[in-house]
Design an enzyme around this catalytic site. Structure first.
Site, PDB file in Angstrom:
ATOM      1  N   HIS A 266      39.246  -3.672  27.393  1.00 54.08           N
ATOM      2  CA  HIS A 266      40.033  -4.073  26.293  1.00 54.08           C
ATOM      3  C   HIS A 266      40.182  -2.710  25.322  1.00 54.08           C
ATOM      4  O   HIS A 266      39.506  -1.515  25.344  1.00 54.08           O
ATOM      5  CB  HIS A 266      39.267  -5.055  25.506  1.00 54.08           C
ATOM      6  CG  HIS A 266      39.507  -6.189  26.078  1.00 54.08           C
ATOM      7  ND1 HIS A 266      38.747  -6.931  27.224  1.00 54.08           N
ATOM      8  CD2 HIS A 266      40.293  -7.260  25.794  1.00 54.08           C
ATOM      9  CE1 HIS A 266      39.077  -8.009  27.597  1.00 54.08           C
ATOM     10  NE2 HIS A 266      40.190  -8.353  26.937  1.00 54.08           N
TER      11      HIS A 266
ATOM     12  N   LYS B  27      38.412  -4.618  19.754  1.00 56.32           N
ATOM     13  CA  LYS B  27      38.045  -5.951  20.052  1.00 56.32           C
ATOM     14  C   LYS B  27      36.387  -6.052  19.300  1.00 56.32           C
ATOM     15  O   LYS B  27      35.520  -5.173  19.455  1.00 56.32           O
ATOM     16  CB  LYS B  27      37.804  -6.233  21.324  1.00 56.32           C
ATOM     17  CG  LYS B  27      37.391  -7.631  22.145  1.00 56.32           C
ATOM     18  CD  LYS B  27      38.057  -7.618  23.507  1.00 56.32           C
ATOM     19  CE  LYS B  27      37.324  -8.939  24.000  1.00 56.32           C
ATOM     20  NZ  LYS B  27      37.669 -10.122  23.015  1.00 56.32           N
TER      21      LYS B  27
HETATM   22  N1  LIG Z   1      42.741 -16.789  24.237  1.00 51.48           N
HETATM   23  C1  LIG Z   1      43.429 -15.805  24.043  1.00 51.48           C
HETATM   24  O1  LIG Z   1      44.517 -15.694  25.157  1.00 51.48           O
HETATM   25  C2  LIG Z   1      43.147 -14.394  23.183  1.00 51.48           C
HETATM   26  C3  LIG Z   1      42.303 -14.558  22.385  1.00 51.48           C
HETATM   27  N2  LIG Z   1      41.825 -13.583  21.526  1.00 51.48           N
HETATM   28  C4  LIG Z   1      40.984 -13.536  20.529  1.00 51.48           C
HETATM   29  O2  LIG Z   1      41.559 -13.885  19.446  1.00 51.48           O
HETATM   30  C5  LIG Z   1      40.439 -13.432  18.334  1.00 51.48           C
HETATM   31  C6  LIG Z   1      41.646 -12.505  17.563  1.00 51.48           C
HETATM   32  O3  LIG Z   1      41.855 -11.274  17.963  1.00 51.48           O
HETATM   33  P1  LIG Z   1      42.711 -10.240  17.149  1.00 51.48           P
HETATM   34  O4  LIG Z   1      44.107 -10.885  17.040  1.00 51.48           O
HETATM   35  O5  LIG Z   1      42.757  -9.240  18.037  1.00 51.48           O
HETATM   36  O6  LIG Z   1      41.628  -9.843  16.031  1.00 51.48           O
HETATM   37  P2  LIG Z   1      42.324  -9.309  14.666  1.00 51.48           P
HETATM   38  O7  LIG Z   1      41.021  -8.938  14.105  1.00 51.48           O
HETATM   39  O8  LIG Z   1      43.287  -8.512  14.907  1.00 51.48           O
HETATM   40  O9  LIG Z   1      42.677 -10.525  13.798  1.00 51.48           O
HETATM   41  C7  LIG Z   1      41.935 -11.636  13.297  1.00 51.48           C
HETATM   42  C8  LIG Z   1      42.383 -12.321  12.148  1.00 51.48           C
HETATM   43  O10 LIG Z   1      41.794 -13.412  11.473  1.00 51.48           O
HETATM   44  C9  LIG Z   1      41.642 -13.149  10.071  1.00 51.48           C
HETATM   45  N3  LIG Z   1      40.638 -13.760   9.682  1.00 51.48           N
HETATM   46  C10 LIG Z   1      39.355 -13.486   9.502  1.00 51.48           C
HETATM   47  N4  LIG Z   1      38.554 -14.307   8.868  1.00 51.48           N
HETATM   48  C11 LIG Z   1      39.293 -15.491   8.713  1.00 51.48           C
HETATM   49  C12 LIG Z   1      39.320 -16.808   8.026  1.00 51.48           C
HETATM   50  N5  LIG Z   1      38.003 -17.186   7.650  1.00 51.48           N
HETATM   51  N6  LIG Z   1      40.376 -17.712   8.056  1.00 51.48           N
HETATM   52  C13 LIG Z   1      41.508 -17.229   8.466  1.00 51.48           C
HETATM   53  N7  LIG Z   1      41.718 -15.854   8.910  1.00 51.48           N
HETATM   54  C14 LIG Z   1      40.489 -15.151   9.156  1.00 51.48           C
HETATM   55  C15 LIG Z   1      41.646 -11.696   9.891  1.00 51.48           C
HETATM   56  O11 LIG Z   1      41.871 -11.168   8.519  1.00 51.48           O
HETATM   57  P3  LIG Z   1      41.326  -9.900   7.964  1.00 51.48           P
HETATM   58  O12 LIG Z   1      41.674  -8.820   9.011  1.00 51.48           O
HETATM   59  O13 LIG Z   1      41.830 -10.133   6.642  1.00 51.48           O
HETATM   60  O14 LIG Z   1      39.953 -10.161   7.942  1.00 51.48           O
HETATM   61  C16 LIG Z   1      42.787 -11.143  10.770  1.00 51.48           C
HETATM   62  O15 LIG Z   1      43.851 -11.416  10.368  1.00 51.48           O
HETATM   63  C17 LIG Z   1      39.425 -12.692  18.914  1.00 51.48           C
HETATM   64  O16 LIG Z   1      38.481 -13.607  19.272  1.00 51.48           O
HETATM   65  C18 LIG Z   1      39.904 -12.331  20.519  1.00 51.48           C
HETATM   66  O17 LIG Z   1      38.968 -12.086  21.346  1.00 51.48           O
HETATM   67  C19 LIG Z   1      42.733 -12.489  21.607  1.00 51.48           C
HETATM   68  C20 LIG Z   1      43.857 -12.374  22.311  1.00 51.48           C
HETATM   69  C21 LIG Z   1      44.193 -13.467  23.446  1.00 51.48           C
HETATM   70  O1  LIG Z   2      40.332  -9.643  22.111  1.00 55.54           O
HETATM   71  C1  LIG Z   2      41.256  -9.729  22.940  1.00 55.54           C
HETATM   72  O2  LIG Z   2      42.150  -8.841  22.912  1.00 55.54           O
HETATM   73  C2  LIG Z   2      41.394 -10.614  23.822  1.00 55.54           C
HETATM   74  N1  LIG Z   2      40.440 -11.636  23.764  1.00 55.54           N
HETATM   75  C3  LIG Z   2      40.105 -12.604  24.791  1.00 55.54           C
HETATM   76  C4  LIG Z   2      38.906 -12.605  25.453  1.00 55.54           C
HETATM   77  O3  LIG Z   2      37.982 -12.210  24.896  1.00 55.54           O
HETATM   78  O4  LIG Z   2      38.762 -13.014  26.663  1.00 55.54           O
HETATM   79  C5  LIG Z   2      41.525 -12.696  25.946  1.00 55.54           C
HETATM   80  C6  LIG Z   2      42.148 -11.423  26.364  1.00 55.54           C
HETATM   81  O5  LIG Z   2      41.197 -10.843  27.040  1.00 55.54           O
HETATM   82  C7  LIG Z   2      42.419 -10.578  24.993  1.00 55.54           C
END
Ligand SMILES: NC(=O)C1=CN([C@@H]2O[C@H](COP(=O)(O)OP(=O)(O)OC[C@H]3O[C@@H](n4cnc5c(N)ncnc54)[C@H](OP(=O)(O)O)[C@@H]3O)[C@@H](O)[C@H]2O)C=CC1
Ligand SMILES: O=C(O)C1=N[C@H](C(=O)O)C[C@H](O)C1
Length: 265
Positions: A151, A155
């Protein structure tokens, strides 16, 4: 838009399907930004709320949100889900960090709310889901197996939620086939050299600039190996799965883990 006598106007999408009001939690994050774009591009969905850290969750309810999409952080996601359930808002969750304890807690919260749905999906990418299915199918034929997830360097969690789920599915398939533990050495001269042990399946996490989200499952038997690999080069790859869950959740009350069932997998 259609108007029934003595009623508020009811927004509709082309073809007269009702529009779904969507709120995004983590809206300015890497995934949240992509979800906001996808919802704005969908004619049957209306983006009514964008919430990030420090914003009031009450904004979701005030905006008439019907479905929340959560891509935040493992340490805050449970509070978000609790709020949504209490306020009768369906919740599509991509955030990682769910174990059996967390899932049981959500099921308890949902018990008095029979109309509310929560979908928790470790991965919304169709290719990633297929990889998991193929790995499950192949597991019983190969004594050796290892999972490698790769990744982007920002992450927050390791190993990925997808890798943990993949390893658990493989372990379950091996148990069902009465396979003995993998015959491979598990001792490591340096701690961590053999990865994390997820139900007997070694899981390795790589963090590297230039990557987005990738996973390999390596399987070995005498004289042969099978390598399954999936690559998400762009977060757009997760959007068809996210939108499917948003559209389906109203028909799926209770707790759903993974979107495989929604895809007929
Ligand atoms: N299921 C799937 O297919 C996928 C899952 N994921 C997962 O999604 C999650 C997020 O990933 P990613 O987008 O890369 O992370 P980022 O860090 O880019 O985004 C997280 C966001 O959440 C915000 N945030 C933090 N605390 C809060 C809160 N209490 N309430 C509302 N918003 C909040 C952050 O704001 P701030 O920066 O201001 O703290 C930030 O904007 C991870 O757990 C990742 O593993 C990712 C990709 C695909
Ligand atoms: O954080 C990410 O980017 C992603 N998170 C998810 C995971 O932890 O499995 C899904 C995907 O791999 C991207």
């Amino acid at each position: 838009m259609t108007t029934a006598p003595d009623q508020q106007p009811v927004p509709t999408a082309p073809g007269d399907a009702p529009v779904i009001n969507v709120g995004v939690l983590g809206a300015r994050g890497r995934m949240g930004t992509e979800v906001v774009k996808a919802v704005n591009d969908a004619e049957d969905l209306e983006l009514v709320a964008m919430v990030d850290e420090g914003d009031w969750l009450f904004g979701l309810a005030d905006a008439g949100t019907q479905v929340v999409v959560d891509f935040t952080r493992p340490d805050v996601v449970m509070d978000n889900i609790r709020f949504c359930i209490d306020n009768n808002i369906h919740c599509v969750v991509g955030t990682t960090g769910f174990d059996e304890d967390r899932l049981s807690t959500i099921a308890e919260w949902l018990a008095p709310k029979p109309d509310v749905g929560v979908i928790i999906a470790p991965n919304f990418g169709i290719g990633a889901l297929l990889l998991m299915r193929f790995a499950q199918d192949a597991a019983r034929f190969f004594p050796s197996v290892e999972v490698v997830e790769l990744h982007h360097p920002n992450k927050v969690d390791a190993p990925s939620g997808t890798a943990v789920r993949t390893a658990r599915l493989i372990a379950a398939a091996r148990r069902e086939a009465d396979m003995p533990p993998a015959p491979d050495a598990t001792t490591d001269a340096l701690p961590g050299a053999r990865g994390a042990d997820v139900e007997g399946v070694p899981v390795h996490a790589v963090r590297l600039a230039g990557l987005v989200a990738h996973q390999e499952v390596l399987m070995g038997a005498a004289g042969e190996t099978l390598t399954l690999r999936h690559d998400s080069y762009d977060r757009a790859s997760f959007m068809p799965g996210v939108l499917l869950a948003v559209r389906e959740i109203g028909r799926r009350p209770g707790l759903t883990v993974g979107i495989e069932g929604l895809l007929g997998l």
